[in-house]
Each structure stands twice: as C-alpha cells, then as structure tokens.
Design an enzyme around this catalytic site. Sequence first.
Site, PDB file in Angstrom:
ATOM      1  N   GLY A 235       5.772  22.487 -42.188  1.00  0.00           N
ATOM      2  CA  GLY A 235       6.958  22.824 -41.385  1.00  0.00           C
ATOM      3  C   GLY A 235       6.589  23.079 -39.929  1.00  0.00           C
ATOM      4  O   GLY A 235       7.210  23.901 -39.250  1.00  0.00           O
TER       5      GLY A 235
ATOM      6  N   GLY B 100       9.116  23.106 -36.899  1.00  0.00           N
ATOM      7  CA  GLY B 100      10.210  24.072 -36.871  1.00  0.00           C
ATOM      8  C   GLY B 100      10.073  25.096 -35.763  1.00  0.00           C
ATOM      9  O   GLY B 100       9.123  25.064 -34.972  1.00  0.00           O
TER      10      GLY B 100
ATOM     11  N   TYR C 112      19.047  30.944 -50.321  1.00  0.00           N
ATOM     12  CA  TYR C 112      17.837  31.149 -49.509  1.00  0.00           C
ATOM     13  C   TYR C 112      17.182  32.481 -49.894  1.00  0.00           C
ATOM     14  O   TYR C 112      15.967  32.549 -50.116  1.00  0.00           O
ATOM     15  CB  TYR C 112      18.249  31.143 -48.033  1.00  0.00           C
TER      16      TYR C 112
ATOM     17  N   LYS D  89      13.556  33.344 -51.608  1.00  0.00           N
ATOM     18  CA  LYS D  89      12.578  34.204 -50.934  1.00  0.00           C
ATOM     19  C   LYS D  89      12.125  35.337 -51.861  1.00  0.00           C
ATOM     20  O   LYS D  89      10.956  35.708 -51.863  1.00  0.00           O
ATOM     21  CB  LYS D  89      13.135  34.728 -49.614  1.00  0.00           C
TER      22      LYS D  89
ATOM     23  N   ILE E 125      14.477  35.268 -35.599  1.00  0.00           N
ATOM     24  CA  ILE E 125      13.467  35.047 -34.561  1.00  0.00           C
ATOM     25  C   ILE E 125      14.110  34.377 -33.339  1.00  0.00           C
ATOM     26  O   ILE E 125      14.809  33.367 -33.476  1.00  0.00           O
ATOM     27  CB  ILE E 125      12.308  34.165 -35.091  1.00  0.00           C
TER      28      ILE E 125
HETATM   29  N1  SER Z   1      16.592  33.577 -39.576  1.00  0.00           N
HETATM   30  C1  SER Z   1      16.785  33.389 -40.983  1.00  0.00           C
HETATM   31  C2  SER Z   1      18.157  32.901 -41.251  1.00  0.00           C
HETATM   32  O1  SER Z   1      19.042  33.234 -40.496  1.00  0.00           O
HETATM   33  C3  SER Z   1      16.553  34.663 -41.724  1.00  0.00           C
HETATM   34  O2  SER Z   1      15.261  34.667 -42.223  1.00  0.00           O
HETATM   35  O3  SER Z   1      18.380  32.235 -42.212  1.00  0.00           O
END
Ligand code: SER
Length: 318
Positions: A8, A11, A141, A145, A171
């Site tokens: 990845g 990204g 998601y 995780k 982030i």
């Molecule tokens: N930044 C990610 C998301 O919004 C969260 O881990 O899916």
Amino acid sequence: MEKILVTGASGQIGTELIKALRVKYGKDLIIATDLKVNDSLASGGVFEILNVLDKPRLEELIINYDIKIIYHLAALLSATGEKDPILCWNVNINGTLNVLELALKYNLKRLFIPSSIAVWGSGIPSTNTPQETVLQPATMYGVTKVAGELLCDYFVAKYKLDCRGIRYPGIISSETLPGGGTTDYAVEIFYEAIKNNRYTSFLSENSTLPMMYMPDCIKATIDLMEADFDSLIHHSNFNLASMSFSPKELAEEIKMHLPDFEMEYAPDYRQAIADSWPQSIDDSSARKEWNWKPEFNIKTMTKDMIEKLSVKYKLGEF
Ligand code: SER
C-alpha cells in the site's frame, strides 16, 4: 541491515513512510509495493507491483529481495469499506493473513500491521477512550481491524512472531490525499480553503474526532518498530493520540490564516461512522511502553498545512 517491504505504498501514509524509510535506512533496502505503477515512488528507489491478495507474488518478492520486515499498509478504509463490505473483508483480512502466513514461513523479523480508531463502536467512554475496553465496531472496516489486531496478537502468542500495530486516528497530510476514509474531510478542507476559500464538510460541525499530523504518524510508526520487543506489553493495538477537534474548530483555526474562509455543513452517510467513533483517546500505554509523545497540535499542524499547500498551489500542483 534488513530489507523492508511496504504494501500500500502509494497511499496517504505509504508515500510518506517510504520517503522516511529511504532516508533512514537507504533507498536500496526499501521495497515499495502497490497495485499500480507509481512513477514518483519508482523514480526514487525500488518499486514493485503487488496485490496483497496474490500470495504467490508476495512470496516471490519476499524470496527475491530477502525481505525481513514488512509494513503492511494496504487496506480499504471505513467509507469505501461500507460501499463494498465483502471486498473490505477480503482485502483487509486475507491480505493480512497472507502477510502473517508468509512471515512465519520465511522467518521474518518483524511486521507492522496498523489498526484504527474504527475498532470502537458502542459501549465505550467516548472521551479519553481507554486502551482496554470493549470493541464493537459499527463498520466492516472496524470489524477487519478488530480481527486484524486479534490475529496479530494470536501470532505473537502462538508463534512468537514480532507483529506490532497502532490504532491510527485520522491522519492529516499535505503529500498524498487519503482515500475513502471518514476523517478525510480534515485533509480536503485545506485544499479547498486554499483553492476556493470555502468548504462543505460531510461531517457536522460538532463531530469531534481524534486526529494526527503526518510527521507524528511517521515518527510513531518507526519508533514503535524500533522499540525493544521486551519492553512491549501490547503489540498490535496501541492507542495513539495527539489532537482532537471538530470540523467547526478546524474551520476556526483555518480562518486565523485565511480570514475569508467559509464553511458549510452537509453531513452524509459518513456522519453515522463518525458518530460511532470516540472523540479522544487515552494513549498512556504507548507513552509508557515506547515513549510516544506527539509534537504537533491543531495550531502548529494548521500553520504547516497551509504553508505547504500554498506552495504546492502556486506551483500548480492542484
Ligand atoms: N482515517 C480512517 C478512516 O477514516 C480511520 O482509521 O477510515
């Protein structure tokens, strides 16, 4: 020094991690991989095509380059994952399993497999969410995780595989746009502020979420990978915090630099995802076990983002 493979790599986090790893360890030791050719990554060092679901191809790269460490960043994020939950499970879980299985087979030294604030859902204190608490994610998601954390910890306990990970918050970065996350507004807002002086947020004004600026994210990632294994009590699931803010608070901060900036709100399907996540996080385990300490806050991050993106805008890069 050992060879490091990054999945990845094209990204949001990958592009900047590759740069940092190439500077730190030397470009010949870092093997950047992603689904498609990335000219800018390829021109600065080694780049290989890899779909993480293609186990024979991953195996071939591990053998050919004598890989000892993998940063496994390839994954579908929360919003994209809700559009195709089965694909999200497939890529995130089977990709991770391929990495874990081959790490055992080829006796890899260390793995980094990131987690996310998406592991949380109902049943948690939404402020200062503790390291140890129930994990009831509301998204696929998040489900992947949680399962990923459990898989890594299982491999650590059963096979003594050295596998580490962080629950990344949203982030923020100026290099590569994030793709398909719920926290993406906090990056898009800067591009739109500089380009058009206005932004329509897909989250409501008071949706406070944990966030982090990329330099801190890269520092945390590398610092955790360099920590002494014996000093770690946790492995794959470190809470990590640096700043928390709402879209409204971020807009106010941007206005300090761009006084004419205007913000509107049109919450969409991502609002429900944001509502299921905590507002702030207790990261004392990371601070204790590997001396984590962030450098940026909303003020210093905003100033830096605006400076960096203003230069890119003037150069015609967006
Ligand atoms: N930044 C990610 C998301 O919004 C969260 O881990 O899916």
